[in-house]
Motif scaffolding. Structure first.
Motif, PDB file in Angstrom:
ATOM      1  N   SER A 116       0.828  -1.361  -0.152  1.00  0.00           N
ATOM      2  CA  SER A 116      -0.045  -0.092  -0.115  1.00  0.00           C
ATOM      3  C   SER A 116       0.853   1.344  -0.004  1.00  0.00           C
ATOM      4  CB  SER A 116      -0.881  -0.069   1.103  1.00  0.00           C
ATOM      5  OG  SER A 116      -0.076   0.146   2.414  1.00  0.00           O
ATOM      6  N   GLN A 117       2.055   1.322   0.567  1.00  0.00           N
ATOM      7  CA  GLN A 117       3.029   2.314   0.959  1.00  0.00           C
ATOM      8  C   GLN A 117       3.448   2.455  -0.659  1.00  0.00           C
ATOM      9  OE1 GLN A 117       6.347   1.815   3.544  1.00  0.00           O
ATOM     10  NE2 GLN A 117       6.946   4.059   3.076  1.00  0.00           N
ATOM     11  N   TYR A 118       3.879   1.394  -1.468  1.00  0.00           N
ATOM     12  CA  TYR A 118       4.363   1.600  -2.874  1.00  0.00           C
ATOM     13  C   TYR A 118       3.239   2.444  -3.561  1.00  0.00           C
ATOM     14  CZ  TYR A 118       5.477   0.473  -7.601  1.00  0.00           C
ATOM     15  OH  TYR A 118       5.953   0.452  -8.775  1.00  0.00           O
ATOM     16  N   LEU A 119       2.134   1.812  -3.462  1.00  0.00           N
ATOM     17  CA  LEU A 119       0.799   2.473  -4.300  1.00  0.00           C
ATOM     18  C   LEU A 119       0.774   3.671  -4.218  1.00  0.00           C
ATOM     19  CD1 LEU A 119      -1.560  -0.593  -4.332  1.00  0.00           C
ATOM     20  CD2 LEU A 119      -0.182   0.158  -6.310  1.00  0.00           C
ATOM     21  N   LEU A 120       0.742   4.171  -3.039  1.00  0.00           N
ATOM     22  CA  LEU A 120       0.784   5.625  -2.603  1.00  0.00           C
ATOM     23  C   LEU A 120       1.662   6.535  -3.120  1.00  0.00           C
ATOM     24  CD1 LEU A 120      -0.521   5.277   1.371  1.00  0.00           C
ATOM     25  CD2 LEU A 120      -1.705   6.111  -0.851  1.00  0.00           C
ATOM     26  N   LEU A 121       3.161   5.796  -3.051  1.00  0.00           N
ATOM     27  CA  LEU A 121       4.176   6.441  -3.931  1.00  0.00           C
ATOM     28  C   LEU A 121       4.039   6.684  -5.447  1.00  0.00           C
ATOM     29  CD1 LEU A 121       6.818   7.755  -3.225  1.00  0.00           C
ATOM     30  CD2 LEU A 121       8.052   5.304  -3.493  1.00  0.00           C
ATOM     31  N   LYS A 122       3.497   5.738  -5.924  1.00  0.00           N
ATOM     32  CA  LYS A 122       3.281   5.717  -7.261  1.00  0.00           C
ATOM     33  C   LYS A 122       2.086   6.668  -7.540  1.00  0.00           C
ATOM     34  CE  LYS A 122      -0.066   3.419  -9.511  1.00  0.00           C
ATOM     35  NZ  LYS A 122      -0.877   2.683 -10.025  1.00  0.00           N
ATOM     36  N   ASP A 123       1.155   6.900  -6.699  1.00  0.00           N
ATOM     37  CA  ASP A 123      -0.034   7.905  -7.048  1.00  0.00           C
ATOM     38  C   ASP A 123       0.379   9.216  -6.782  1.00  0.00           C
ATOM     39  OD1 ASP A 123      -1.707   5.798  -7.436  1.00  0.00           O
ATOM     40  OD2 ASP A 123      -2.442   5.971  -5.331  1.00  0.00           O
ATOM     41  N   HIS A 124       1.597   9.583  -5.834  1.00  0.00           N
ATOM     42  CA  HIS A 124       2.208  10.774  -5.551  1.00  0.00           C
ATOM     43  C   HIS A 124       2.940  11.225  -6.904  1.00  0.00           C
ATOM     44  CE1 HIS A 124       4.088  14.023  -3.745  1.00  0.00           C
ATOM     45  NE2 HIS A 124       5.346  13.509  -3.846  1.00  0.00           N
ATOM     46  N   VAL A 125       3.394  10.513  -7.575  1.00  0.00           N
ATOM     47  CA  VAL A 125       4.131  10.607  -8.662  1.00  0.00           C
ATOM     48  C   VAL A 125       3.346  10.892  -9.911  1.00  0.00           C
ATOM     49  CG1 VAL A 125       5.868   9.713 -10.583  1.00  0.00           C
ATOM     50  CG2 VAL A 125       6.261   9.055  -8.040  1.00  0.00           C
ATOM     51  N   TYR A 126       2.086  10.253  -9.890  1.00  0.00           N
ATOM     52  CA  TYR A 126       1.066  10.223 -10.799  1.00  0.00           C
ATOM     53  C   TYR A 126       0.567  11.979 -10.850  1.00  0.00           C
ATOM     54  CZ  TYR A 126      -3.314   9.450 -13.548  1.00  0.00           C
ATOM     55  OH  TYR A 126      -4.603   9.497 -14.386  1.00  0.00           O
ATOM     56  N   ASN A 127       0.206  12.136  -9.615  1.00  0.00           N
ATOM     57  CA  ASN A 127      -0.459  13.651  -9.324  1.00  0.00           C
ATOM     58  C   ASN A 127       0.607  14.618  -9.335  1.00  0.00           C
ATOM     59  OD1 ASN A 127      -2.686  12.378  -8.467  1.00  0.00           O
ATOM     60  ND2 ASN A 127      -2.201  12.292  -6.384  1.00  0.00           N
ATOM     61  N   TYR A 128       1.987  14.267  -9.563  1.00  0.00           N
ATOM     62  CA  TYR A 128       3.043  15.471  -9.593  1.00  0.00           C
ATOM     63  C   TYR A 128       3.021  15.815 -11.222  1.00  0.00           C
ATOM     64  CZ  TYR A 128       7.484  17.387 -10.397  1.00  0.00           C
ATOM     65  OH  TYR A 128       8.847  17.914 -10.815  1.00  0.00           O
ATOM     66  N   ILE A 129       2.861  14.628 -12.025  1.00  0.00           N
ATOM     67  CA  ILE A 129       3.120  14.540 -13.398  1.00  0.00           C
ATOM     68  C   ILE A 129       1.788  15.341 -14.025  1.00  0.00           C
ATOM     69  CG2 ILE A 129       3.261  13.542 -15.574  1.00  0.00           C
ATOM     70  CD1 ILE A 129       4.865  11.467 -13.992  1.00  0.00           C
ATOM     71  N   LYS A 166      -8.152  13.804 -20.358  1.00  0.00           N
ATOM     72  CA  LYS A 166      -7.653  14.304 -21.674  1.00  0.00           C
ATOM     73  C   LYS A 166      -7.805  15.817 -21.723  1.00  0.00           C
ATOM     74  CE  LYS A 166      -8.904  10.297 -24.372  1.00  0.00           C
ATOM     75  NZ  LYS A 166      -9.529   9.817 -25.884  1.00  0.00           N
ATOM     76  N   PHE A 167      -8.569  16.282 -20.722  1.00  0.00           N
ATOM     77  CA  PHE A 167      -8.519  17.799 -20.974  1.00  0.00           C
ATOM     78  C   PHE A 167      -8.192  18.541 -19.437  1.00  0.00           C
ATOM     79  CE2 PHE A 167     -11.913  16.369 -23.576  1.00  0.00           C
ATOM     80  CZ  PHE A 167     -11.731  16.981 -24.756  1.00  0.00           C
ATOM     81  N   LEU A 168      -6.968  17.800 -18.899  1.00  0.00           N
ATOM     82  CA  LEU A 168      -6.200  18.334 -17.917  1.00  0.00           C
ATOM     83  C   LEU A 168      -5.735  19.482 -18.020  1.00  0.00           C
ATOM     84  CD1 LEU A 168      -4.996  15.164 -16.043  1.00  0.00           C
ATOM     85  CD2 LEU A 168      -6.679  16.494 -15.215  1.00  0.00           C
ATOM     86  N   LYS A 169      -5.204  19.858 -19.200  1.00  0.00           N
ATOM     87  CA  LYS A 169      -4.152  20.890 -19.686  1.00  0.00           C
ATOM     88  C   LYS A 169      -4.968  22.090 -19.283  1.00  0.00           C
ATOM     89  CE  LYS A 169      -3.129  21.947 -23.638  1.00  0.00           C
ATOM     90  NZ  LYS A 169      -2.558  21.854 -24.984  1.00  0.00           N
ATOM     91  N   ASN A 170      -4.386  22.877 -18.769  1.00  0.00           N
ATOM     92  CA  ASN A 170      -5.081  24.222 -18.637  1.00  0.00           C
ATOM     93  C   ASN A 170      -5.773  24.816 -19.931  1.00  0.00           C
ATOM     94  OD1 ASN A 170      -5.589  27.146 -18.136  1.00  0.00           O
ATOM     95  ND2 ASN A 170      -4.079  27.308 -16.733  1.00  0.00           N
ATOM     96  N   GLU A 180      -0.137  17.556 -12.328  1.00  0.00           N
ATOM     97  CA  GLU A 180      -0.121  18.800 -11.972  1.00  0.00           C
ATOM     98  C   GLU A 180       0.768  19.593 -12.845  1.00  0.00           C
ATOM     99  OE1 GLU A 180       1.277  21.731  -8.103  1.00  0.00           O
ATOM    100  OE2 GLU A 180       1.290  19.554  -7.892  1.00  0.00           O
ATOM    101  N   GLN A 181       1.995  19.111 -13.506  1.00  0.00           N
ATOM    102  CA  GLN A 181       2.817  19.728 -14.410  1.00  0.00           C
ATOM    103  C   GLN A 181       2.254  19.870 -15.690  1.00  0.00           C
ATOM    104  OE1 GLN A 181       6.691  17.519 -14.239  1.00  0.00           O
ATOM    105  NE2 GLN A 181       7.537  19.504 -13.340  1.00  0.00           N
ATOM    106  N   GLU A 215       3.574  23.268 -17.542  1.00  0.00           N
ATOM    107  CA  GLU A 215       5.000  22.841 -17.577  1.00  0.00           C
ATOM    108  C   GLU A 215       5.462  21.593 -18.284  1.00  0.00           C
ATOM    109  OE1 GLU A 215       6.047  22.786 -13.372  1.00  0.00           O
ATOM    110  OE2 GLU A 215       4.518  24.221 -12.838  1.00  0.00           O
ATOM    111  N   LEU A 216       4.584  20.751 -18.582  1.00  0.00           N
ATOM    112  CA  LEU A 216       4.845  19.773 -19.555  1.00  0.00           C
ATOM    113  C   LEU A 216       3.862  20.091 -20.680  1.00  0.00           C
ATOM    114  CD1 LEU A 216       5.272  16.537 -17.453  1.00  0.00           C
ATOM    115  CD2 LEU A 216       7.003  17.706 -18.557  1.00  0.00           C
ATOM    116  N   LEU A 217       4.434  20.188 -22.036  1.00  0.00           N
ATOM    117  CA  LEU A 217       3.884  20.595 -23.163  1.00  0.00           C
ATOM    118  C   LEU A 217       3.358  19.368 -24.083  1.00  0.00           C
ATOM    119  CD1 LEU A 217       5.247  24.029 -24.013  1.00  0.00           C
ATOM    120  CD2 LEU A 217       3.217  23.613 -22.506  1.00  0.00           C
ATOM    121  N   SER A 218       2.448  19.400 -24.718  1.00  0.00           N
ATOM    122  CA  SER A 218       2.031  18.423 -25.964  1.00  0.00           C
ATOM    123  C   SER A 218       3.293  18.107 -26.744  1.00  0.00           C
ATOM    124  CB  SER A 218       0.945  18.810 -26.663  1.00  0.00           C
ATOM    125  OG  SER A 218      -0.231  18.992 -25.968  1.00  0.00           O
TER     126      SER A 218
END
Length: 215
Positions: free
Chosen positions: A2-15, A156-160, A17-18, A23-26
Motif C-alpha cells: 500500500s505504501q508503494y501504491l501511494l508513492l506511485k500515486d504521488h508521482v502520478y499527481n505530480y506529473i 484528456k482535458f487536464l491541460k489548462n 499537475e505539471q 510545465e509539460l507541453l504536448s
C-alpha cells in the motif's frame, strides 16, 4: 504494498499537475530521471506512474524516445466531447431519482463558489469547484462503470484550457458554463430527466465549444 501504491500515486499527481500548469507541453518527453530526483524516489514508481498515465490517455510511448505528453487534435477533442456528453447525460438521468434536497443544496453551493472564482479570476478554484459540482451526482450514480469512463475521458482535458491572454472572454465563457450548471439543478429538482439528459449532451458538452479551447 500500500505504501508503494501511494508513492506511485504521488508521482502520478505530480506529473498531472505539471501538465495542468503547462510545465509539460504536448509532444514533450517526460524526463524520468528528473522526476525521480525531484521527488527523491526510485525509478520504479515513476515508471509505474508513467504506464498508468499512458493507460489513461495522457501520455503515449514513442519507441527510442520514451513517454511523451499526448496532444489532442480539434477533431479528436470534439469526438471526446460527444462521448462525454452522452455518458454524463446518462449518468445524470440515472442519478436524478436518487438526489435529495441536501444534494441539490450542495450543488447550489458549488455554483455560487464558481461564480466567486470567475469574478476573482481564480481559475484554479473554478476548476476545483466545477469538479465538485459534478461529483455531487456522479458520486451516487448507480452505474460505476459509466462514472469510471467519464473520469478517464475527462483526464484528456487536464491541460489548462483558459485563455489568459483574453481574460474577459474566458470569464464570459465560464459564466455561460455556470448558467448551464444552474439549469442542471433546475432540471434535477423538477425531475425532468429527458430534458436533463438532452441538456447535458447537446448544451453542456456541445462539441462546438472545442473551437474556443486552445488545445
Amino acid at each position: 504494498m500500500s505504501q508503494y501504491l501511494l508513492l506511485k500515486d504521488h508521482v502520478y499527481n505530480y506529473i498531472v499537475e505539471q501538465i495542468n500548469n503547462n510545465e509539460l507541453l504536448s509532444g514533450s518527453k517526460v524526463n524520468e530521471s528528473a522526476i525521480s530526483e525531484s521527488l527523491n524516489v526510485s525509478r520504479t514508481p515513476v515508471r509505474e506512474a508513467l504506464i498508468q498515465l499512458s493507460s489513461d490517455g495522457l501520455l503515449e510511448y514513442v519507441p527510442r524516445k520514451g513517454f511523451v505528453i499526448k496532444g489532442l487534435t480539434k477533431e479528436e477533442a470534439k469526438e471526446t466531447f460527444l462521448i462525454i456528453g452522452t455518458l454524463d447525460g446518462l449518468a445524470a438521468s440515472l442519478t436524478a431519482p436518487l438526489l435529495n434536497e441536501k444534494h441539490l443544496k450542495e450543488m447550489e453551493f458549488y455554483v455560487q463558489s464558481i461564480d466567486l472564482a470567475i469574478n476573482t479570476e481564480n481559475f484554479n478554484m473554478y476548476h476545483k469547484m466545477q469538479e465538485e459540482f459534478h461529483n455531487v451526482y456522479l458520486s451516487i450514480c448507480p452505474n460505476k462503470s459509466i462514472v469510471g469512463l467519464l473520469h478517464q475521458l475527462e483526464k484528456k482535458f487536464l491541460k489548462n484550457m483558459y485563455n489568459l491572454e483574453n481574460v474577459e472572454f474566458t470569464k464570459e465563457k465560464l459564466r455561460q458554463t455556470n448558467i448551464e450548471h444552474k439549469k442542471m439543478i433546475e432540471l434535477f429538482r423538477a425531475g425532468d430527466i429527458d430534458v436533463l439528459e438532452k441538456h447535458m449532451r447537446d448544451v453542456h458538452w456541445n462539441s462546438d465549444k472545442i473551437d474556443i479551447i486552445p488545445l
